[in-house]
Write an enzyme that holds these catalytic residues in place. Sequence first.
Site, PDB file in Angstrom:
ATOM      1  N   PRO A  98       5.840 -16.127 -24.314  1.00 29.32           N
ATOM      2  CA  PRO A  98       6.056 -14.944 -23.466  1.00 29.32           C
ATOM      3  C   PRO A  98       5.365 -13.696 -24.016  1.00 29.32           C
ATOM      4  CG  PRO A  98       8.128 -16.078 -23.898  1.00 29.32           C
ATOM      5  CD  PRO A  98       7.116 -16.662 -24.831  1.00 29.32           C
ATOM      6  N   GLU A 125      13.642 -21.054 -30.976  1.00 30.42           N
ATOM      7  CA  GLU A 125      13.448 -19.608 -30.801  1.00 30.42           C
ATOM      8  C   GLU A 125      11.980 -19.234 -30.952  1.00 30.42           C
ATOM      9  OE1 GLU A 125      16.768 -19.570 -29.611  1.00 30.42           O
ATOM     10  OE2 GLU A 125      15.919 -17.553 -29.772  1.00 30.42           O
ATOM     11  N   ARG A 163      -8.960 -27.849 -12.528  1.00 29.84           N
ATOM     12  CA  ARG A 163      -9.432 -27.701 -11.145  1.00 29.84           C
ATOM     13  C   ARG A 163     -10.789 -27.007 -11.077  1.00 29.84           C
ATOM     14  NH1 ARG A 163      -5.941 -28.365  -7.047  1.00 29.84           N
ATOM     15  NH2 ARG A 163      -7.005 -26.833  -5.772  1.00 29.84           N
ATOM     16  N   ASP A 178     -10.337 -22.013  -2.604  1.00 26.99           N
ATOM     17  CA  ASP A 178      -8.982 -21.576  -2.944  1.00 26.99           C
ATOM     18  C   ASP A 178      -8.921 -20.067  -2.794  1.00 26.99           C
ATOM     19  OD1 ASP A 178      -8.241 -24.069  -3.469  1.00 26.99           O
ATOM     20  OD2 ASP A 178      -8.117 -23.906  -5.642  1.00 26.99           O
TER      21      ASP A 178
HETATM   22  C1  LIG Z   1       4.414 -19.328 -21.807  1.00 28.26           C
HETATM   23  C2  LIG Z   1       5.379 -19.822 -22.684  1.00 28.26           C
HETATM   24  C3  LIG Z   1       6.707 -19.464 -22.472  1.00 28.26           C
HETATM   25  C4  LIG Z   1       7.747 -19.943 -23.382  1.00 28.26           C
HETATM   26  C5  LIG Z   1       7.556 -20.728 -24.486  1.00 28.26           C
HETATM   27  N1  LIG Z   1       8.777 -20.915 -25.040  1.00 28.26           N
HETATM   28  C6  LIG Z   1       9.694 -20.267 -24.292  1.00 28.26           C
HETATM   29  N2  LIG Z   1       9.074 -19.666 -23.253  1.00 28.26           N
HETATM   30  C7  LIG Z   1       7.041 -18.644 -21.402  1.00 28.26           C
HETATM   31  C8  LIG Z   1       6.036 -18.195 -20.566  1.00 28.26           C
HETATM   32  N3  LIG Z   1       4.754 -18.545 -20.760  1.00 28.26           N
END
Ligand SMILES: c1cc(-c2cnc[nH]2)ccn1
Length: 255
Positions: A98, A125, A163, A178
């Site tokens: 994230p 975590e 793709r 697309d």
């Molecule tokens: C990529 C990875 C993640 C993520 C990895 N581990 C928990 N959330 C969330 C969004 N994009």
Amino acid sequence: MTQQTQKRIAVVSIFPEMFSAISDFGITGRAVKEGRIAIRCWNPREFTEDRHRTVDDRPYGGGPGMVMLVDPLRQALETACEWAGEAGGETRVIYLSPQGRKLEQAGVEELAGVDNLVLLAGRYEGIDERVISNWVDEEWSIGDYVLSGGELAAMVLVDAVTRLIPGALGHAQSAQEDSFAEGLLDCPHYTRPEVYEGMRVPEVLLSGNHELIRRWRLKQSLGRTAERRPDLLEKVELDAEQSRLLAEILAEKKQ
Ligand SMILES: c1cc(-c2cnc[nH]2)ccn1
């Protein structure tokens, strides 16, 4: 099939079985079968020395959950990089998190241009920061939400990148069609029956007039984008036809 180079995609994950979802099905599965991409997984557990095959531990500083240990990840990454790089060209190590750069079509196009990818999917975590600072090239996120791990994000990235590989979509459709490739939302789609419980398919789609159909589809994409994702529309430079069609559909929606 003449193959320029096969894109090697290495994955580091404690759940390698998950990746059958892309290696065994659909566009990505066919790309593997046709040798356009190769997907291979390494499980950090294979690089542990204790009998419990420990890959995580409690976080320094306290707090909830567990953190993935640096050494099994480091060893798995180095082994994965060695395989990925055998094909030659650039290999880029990507951590899905994230905290990463938001993955949008422009970023997908960038990654499609990299010869080989090593995708690190964390769990728990997260992972020891020293893995990121020493063995990861880029962090990428597929959206602002927390998943249970990076595996699904890695599969999203592989699908979107695959793709764009020449020939991967087959004759059915070019990636260029697309709508996202043009920065617009997709138009509505219909198939048989022509009438379903009184709901008719738009007449233009039955006309066989390909120019009218192209124009209708573009107009629908523009109208939808204006209505649902005006933020996207701000990023697109509309040509004269697109501007005219957008004005038309906005006027029609006001009636
Ligand atoms: C990529 C990875 C993640 C993520 C990895 N581990 C928990 N959330 C969330 C969004 N994009």
